[in-house]
Design an enzyme around this catalytic site. Structure first.
Site, PDB file in Angstrom:
ATOM      1  N   THR A  39      34.549  29.102  29.073  1.00  0.00           N
ATOM      2  CA  THR A  39      34.770  28.507  27.752  1.00  0.00           C
ATOM      3  C   THR A  39      33.409  28.357  27.092  1.00  0.00           C
ATOM      4  O   THR A  39      32.580  27.553  27.527  1.00  0.00           O
ATOM      5  CB  THR A  39      35.470  27.143  27.871  1.00  0.00           C
ATOM      6  OG1 THR A  39      36.750  27.326  28.461  1.00  0.00           O
ATOM      7  CG2 THR A  39      35.653  26.514  26.494  1.00  0.00           C
ATOM      8  N   LYS A  94      41.243  28.284  22.333  1.00  0.00           N
ATOM      9  CA  LYS A  94      40.930  27.250  23.332  1.00  0.00           C
ATOM     10  C   LYS A  94      40.255  26.049  22.678  1.00  0.00           C
ATOM     11  O   LYS A  94      40.596  24.887  22.963  1.00  0.00           O
ATOM     12  CB  LYS A  94      40.013  27.851  24.408  1.00  0.00           C
ATOM     13  CG  LYS A  94      39.434  26.854  25.408  1.00  0.00           C
ATOM     14  CD  LYS A  94      40.480  26.328  26.356  1.00  0.00           C
ATOM     15  CE  LYS A  94      39.890  25.312  27.336  1.00  0.00           C
ATOM     16  NZ  LYS A  94      39.028  25.926  28.372  1.00  0.00           N
ATOM     17  N   LYS A 150      32.086  18.902  26.581  1.00  0.00           N
ATOM     18  CA  LYS A 150      31.594  20.250  26.295  1.00  0.00           C
ATOM     19  C   LYS A 150      32.487  20.956  25.278  1.00  0.00           C
ATOM     20  O   LYS A 150      32.007  21.528  24.290  1.00  0.00           O
ATOM     21  CB  LYS A 150      31.535  21.069  27.578  1.00  0.00           C
ATOM     22  CG  LYS A 150      31.264  22.553  27.369  1.00  0.00           C
ATOM     23  CD  LYS A 150      31.538  23.362  28.621  1.00  0.00           C
ATOM     24  CE  LYS A 150      31.525  24.856  28.321  1.00  0.00           C
ATOM     25  NZ  LYS A 150      31.846  25.681  29.506  1.00  0.00           N
TER      26      LYS A 150
END
Length: 314
Positions: A107, A182, A257
């Site tokens: 990611t 995402k 994050k």
């Protein structure tokens, strides 16, 4: 999967055999895929060997005979450095055989995913990004959701592998669009977990029992995944991390994050998302307060503590 089908699948190099990558690679092996792996952490390599993964000494050795190179790294810099080579080391793009596909399941920033894909294409390879959702539990069970960015023919090449590791595989568009999906999903998740946690803290203040709160909201307009699957209080959902002292799950550091990736995308696009930015600030502070390894639903403990302080009871 039948033996015939498994024989048709390409050999895989799997780089990054940690809490997520290790179980993902193990599921490929169980399905009959030939997997060669590498990780910089000796303990991860040892665990992978126990799962039948052929662990080698260098990432270059892992990719030399691979049809698909899967990476699962902490950041975009790690991905790009691995592709191109860092500190004098040979890059994966130089070591991989002709015809290989590079599939990054990390990611990372959308722009980094697009840069990595372009580097692969410039070197004569095909590439896609396929970040995952579902955490360690999903990685182990093979029920991850994959959001894939790449050309349709590349998607079709990697889809059989992704279907082994996941329960849902969605083609989201061109390179970088898996990351876009995402980031948007996890911004919703971060905001909703904060909202659910705030509601439980308020319910506690009002004297409303957790189970009663859950029974109402889980069947009403406030219903969401953060409540019904990852409930931030112990009891109503026995499998939620709250019942295991907030053992992740999905760690607070990872939520922080992902929300920071979302704020970067907000800055780059000019989109307005005040709740997303606030959630990012709350999870940044959650990590700074020493909760990086706690499940992200543990943010309820911070909200509860601040609530007690605000009422003069802390």
């Amino acid at each position: 999967m039948t033996e015939t089908t498994s024989q048709q699948l390409p050999a895989v190099a799997f780089l990054g055999l940690g809490h997520m990558g290790g179980p993902m690679a193990a599921n490929l092996v169980k399905a009959g895929v030939r997997v060669t792996g590498y990780d910089i952490v000796p303990e991860a390599c040892a665990a992978a060997r126990e799962q039948g993964i052929d662990v080698v000494d260098t990432p270059q050795d892992a990719v030399r005979a691979a049809g698909v190179v899967i990476t699962m790294f902490p950041s975009g810099k790690h991905v790009i450095d691995a592709y191109t080579g860092a500190d004098g080391a040979e890059g994966l793009l130089a070591a991989a055989p002709a015809g290989a596909t590079f599939l990054d399941c990390s990611t990372i920033n959308i722009s980094e995913a697009q840069e990595a894909a372009q580097l692969a294409r410039d070197a004569g390879f095909t590439a896609a990004d396929a970040p995952v959702s579902g955490g360690v539990v999903g990685a182990t069970a093979g029920t991850l959701a994959f959001m894939v960015g790449g050309e349709p023919e590349v998607f079709e090449r990697v889809r059989p592998l992704l279907e082994i590791m996941g329960g849902r595989v969605v083609h989201c568009g061109g390179n970088g669009m898996g990351q876009a999906a995402k980031i948007c999903n996890n911004m919703i998740l971060g905001v909703s977990m904060v909202a659910v946690s705030e509601a439980f803290v308020l319910a506690e203040k009002l004297g409303l029992e957790h189970q009663a709160m859950f029974d109402v909201v889980s069947n009403a307009s406030g219903q969401c995944w953060a409540l019904t699957t990852n409930c931030p209080v112990p009891g109503p959902v026995p499998t939620s991390p709250a019942n295991k002292d907030y053992e992740p799950g999905f760690a607070g550091a990872l939520m922080s994050k992902d929300l920071n990736l979302a704020t970067t995308a907000l800055d780059e696009t000019g989109a307005t998302a005040p709740m997303g930015r606030l959630a990012a600030e709350l999870y940044d502070q959650f990590v700074k307060d020493g909760h990086a390894g706690m499940d992200f639903s543990g943010i309820i403990t911070t909200l509860r503590e601040e609530s007690e302080e605000g009422s003069g009871q802390g």
